[in-house]
Design a protein around this motif. Sequence first.
Motif, PDB file in Angstrom:
ATOM      1  N   TRP A   1       1.311   0.109   7.206  1.00 31.61           N
ATOM      2  CA  TRP A   1       0.850   1.421   7.663  1.00 31.61           C
ATOM      3  C   TRP A   1      -0.473   1.786   6.978  1.00 31.61           C
ATOM      4  O   TRP A   1      -0.749   2.946   6.726  1.00 31.61           O
ATOM      5  N   HIS A   2      -1.243   0.781   6.637  1.00 31.91           N
ATOM      6  CA  HIS A   2      -2.616   0.929   6.109  1.00 31.91           C
ATOM      7  C   HIS A   2      -2.683   1.348   4.644  1.00 31.91           C
ATOM      8  O   HIS A   2      -3.788   1.543   4.124  1.00 31.91           O
ATOM      9  N   SER A   3      -1.537   1.492   3.942  1.00 33.27           N
ATOM     10  CA  SER A   3      -1.629   1.911   2.542  1.00 33.27           C
ATOM     11  C   SER A   3      -2.234   0.802   1.685  1.00 33.27           C
ATOM     12  O   SER A   3      -3.153   1.055   0.887  1.00 33.27           O
ATOM     13  N   THR A   4      -1.732  -0.420   1.846  1.00 33.15           N
ATOM     14  CA  THR A   4      -2.301  -1.532   1.073  1.00 33.15           C
ATOM     15  C   THR A   4      -3.761  -1.727   1.447  1.00 33.15           C
ATOM     16  O   THR A   4      -4.612  -1.986   0.590  1.00 33.15           O
ATOM     17  N   GLU A   5      -4.057  -1.539   2.725  1.00 34.29           N
ATOM     18  CA  GLU A   5      -5.456  -1.645   3.165  1.00 34.29           C
ATOM     19  C   GLU A   5      -6.323  -0.583   2.492  1.00 34.29           C
ATOM     20  O   GLU A   5      -7.453  -0.855   2.061  1.00 34.29           O
ATOM     21  N   GLN A   6      -5.771   0.632   2.383  1.00 35.59           N
ATOM     22  CA  GLN A   6      -6.545   1.716   1.751  1.00 35.59           C
ATOM     23  C   GLN A   6      -6.733   1.454   0.260  1.00 35.59           C
ATOM     24  O   GLN A   6      -7.661   1.989  -0.347  1.00 35.59           O
ATOM     25  N   MET A   7      -5.876   0.646  -0.321  1.00 29.19           N
ATOM     26  CA  MET A   7      -6.066   0.270  -1.726  1.00 29.19           C
ATOM     27  C   MET A   7      -7.194  -0.764  -1.845  1.00 29.19           C
ATOM     28  O   MET A   7      -7.951  -0.774  -2.822  1.00 29.19           O
ATOM     29  N   ALA A   8      -7.280  -1.648  -0.851  1.00 26.94           N
ATOM     30  CA  ALA A   8      -8.286  -2.720  -0.916  1.00 26.94           C
ATOM     31  C   ALA A   8      -9.707  -2.155  -0.944  1.00 26.94           C
ATOM     32  O   ALA A   8     -10.601  -2.730  -1.581  1.00 26.94           O
TER      33      ALA A   8
ATOM     34  N   PHE B   1      -9.367  -0.816 -11.348  1.00 31.96           N
ATOM     35  CA  PHE B   1      -8.772  -2.158 -11.359  1.00 31.96           C
ATOM     36  C   PHE B   1      -9.778  -3.180 -10.803  1.00 31.96           C
ATOM     37  O   PHE B   1      -9.931  -4.285 -11.336  1.00 31.96           O
ATOM     38  N   GLY B   2     -10.464  -2.785  -9.729  1.00 29.97           N
ATOM     39  CA  GLY B   2     -11.498  -3.666  -9.162  1.00 29.97           C
ATOM     40  C   GLY B   2     -12.580  -3.980 -10.188  1.00 29.97           C
ATOM     41  O   GLY B   2     -12.994  -5.130 -10.342  1.00 29.97           O
TER      42      GLY B   2
ATOM     43  N   GLU C   1      -6.130  10.099  -6.955  1.00 22.63           N
ATOM     44  CA  GLU C   1      -5.943   9.506  -8.292  1.00 22.63           C
ATOM     45  C   GLU C   1      -5.646   8.003  -8.172  1.00 22.63           C
ATOM     46  O   GLU C   1      -6.166   7.182  -8.931  1.00 22.63           O
ATOM     47  N   ASP C   2      -4.819   7.650  -7.196  1.00 22.52           N
ATOM     48  CA  ASP C   2      -4.514   6.229  -6.972  1.00 22.52           C
ATOM     49  C   ASP C   2      -5.782   5.460  -6.611  1.00 22.52           C
ATOM     50  O   ASP C   2      -5.984   4.316  -7.040  1.00 22.52           O
ATOM     51  N   GLU C   3      -6.610   6.081  -5.792  1.00 25.10           N
ATOM     52  CA  GLU C   3      -7.843   5.393  -5.384  1.00 25.10           C
ATOM     53  C   GLU C   3      -8.726   5.131  -6.593  1.00 25.10           C
ATOM     54  O   GLU C   3      -9.364   4.080  -6.697  1.00 25.10           O
TER      55      GLU C   3
ATOM     56  N   GLY D   1      -4.941 -11.952  -9.092  1.00 19.71           N
ATOM     57  CA  GLY D   1      -4.201 -10.732  -9.379  1.00 19.71           C
ATOM     58  C   GLY D   1      -3.591 -10.250  -8.074  1.00 19.71           C
ATOM     59  O   GLY D   1      -3.908 -10.773  -7.002  1.00 19.71           O
ATOM     60  N   ALA D   2      -2.700  -9.271  -8.157  1.00 26.10           N
ATOM     61  CA  ALA D   2      -2.074  -8.760  -6.933  1.00 26.10           C
ATOM     62  C   ALA D   2      -1.889  -7.249  -7.028  1.00 26.10           C
ATOM     63  O   ALA D   2      -1.787  -6.679  -8.127  1.00 26.10           O
ATOM     64  N   PHE D   3      -1.854  -6.628  -5.873  1.00 29.44           N
ATOM     65  CA  PHE D   3      -1.634  -5.189  -5.775  1.00 29.44           C
ATOM     66  C   PHE D   3      -0.860  -4.933  -4.486  1.00 29.44           C
ATOM     67  O   PHE D   3      -0.744  -5.821  -3.636  1.00 29.44           O
ATOM     68  N   GLY D   4      -0.333  -3.706  -4.357  1.00 32.80           N
ATOM     69  CA  GLY D   4       0.386  -3.425  -3.113  1.00 32.80           C
ATOM     70  C   GLY D   4       1.060  -2.072  -3.099  1.00 32.80           C
ATOM     71  O   GLY D   4       1.045  -1.330  -4.087  1.00 32.80           O
ATOM     72  N   SER D   5       1.663  -1.789  -1.952  1.00 32.88           N
ATOM     73  CA  SER D   5       2.322  -0.500  -1.749  1.00 32.88           C
ATOM     74  C   SER D   5       3.761  -0.732  -1.299  1.00 32.88           C
ATOM     75  O   SER D   5       4.131  -1.830  -0.906  1.00 32.88           O
TER      76      SER D   5
END
Length: 406
Positions: A264-271, A389-390, A381-383, A341-345
Amino acid sequence: MKATEIKKDIYWVGAIDWAVRDFHGYVTPRGTTYNNYLLCDTEITLVDTVKHDFAELTIKNIQSLVDPAKIRHIVINHIEDDHVTSLDKILALAPDATIYITAKGKRGLDRFYDTSRWNITLVKTGDTLKTGRFTLTFIETPMLHWPDSMMTYVAEEKLLFSQDGFGQHLASAGRFDDEFVATASSAALDDAVLEYYANILMPFGVMVNKKLDEIGALGLEIDMIAPDHGVIWRENPGRVLDLYRGMASGRARCSVSIIYDTMWHSTEQMAVPIASGIRDEGLGVTVVKLRATPMSVAIKEFWKSRGSLIGSPTLNNILYPSVAELLTHLRGLRPRHRICGAFGSYGWAGGAVKEAYGEFERMGLEAVETGPQLMYKPSLEDEETCYQFGREFARRVREYHRQFAE
Ligand code: FEO
């Protein structure tokens, strides 16, 4: 495509497969070719055959030069399906021909055909075949990329028939590297070599280096490399040798590939903020969405960069399937000299990121501390956390890359 003379009295008699898009699971958006070669010497010699769908085409190309009944020798450098499944049809027209193949190749060929009535000579490194003007020398290249693989060198023409090695999955009207570069670019050709290496030869870097050393020690002069796929290296064979030497030694750009999928685009919005952080640290960054990108291209992008970040939503407590598929491919390809590394929602609970780190560990890859994981939608804040992290990942990549500086 008609028979094409590549050296005096040596002809490409293969086939161009403009339409293939799935080559045993490797997505080939640019098609491929099945190259084989006819040496019109005192004794006619065919080097390699083609995939079964193209048997008639290669036979027609041979017939445009000689009666196939006159073929005395057939060299089989490699026995994967795309190279031997027309052999029976060719032998039906050339019943007196002798096949030259490695012992392991013969063992494989026996699984395709009843070879008991065929003339077969087993060869090993250093064995030669004199066909008149030409002397063919056989060089075993086990695990490049199959146990049976070998290459064949024609000293009089400084020509190396390299089977799958130095190939590309590239259909093109021009048979040679310079013709392709003239209609596309040398960068596009390099990219095709890199993609092919990443998807087929990545696990065998140590063997590639060893074999390049061995070929160097044999003192072979090479001014043309003719692989079984893609263009023939006429203008710049040194280019592909250099690319292979670099890739086999783990050469990569000091850059980052972010490879992710999203529900639902959350992981995408993290990228997105992660990519911004990497860029603001001065590193190049490529963002690849799985399911919108062929797997073979995602693997190439992983291989190009010194660092990769894998983004995955958690689905039913585990990795998203397309991300799991990528990591399974990579585990088989055994990448070296890369940091990850890895990230996700997630919705209710995580799991995907932990699984990704488990895969990095199984692959023996260097990994940074666990990346951001968040529930539902990223907040401002998450962004910011993702952005930082980037930045941190880019610093780690730059530091890690220093040990490979050439
Ligand atoms: Fe082109 Fe290993 O087959």
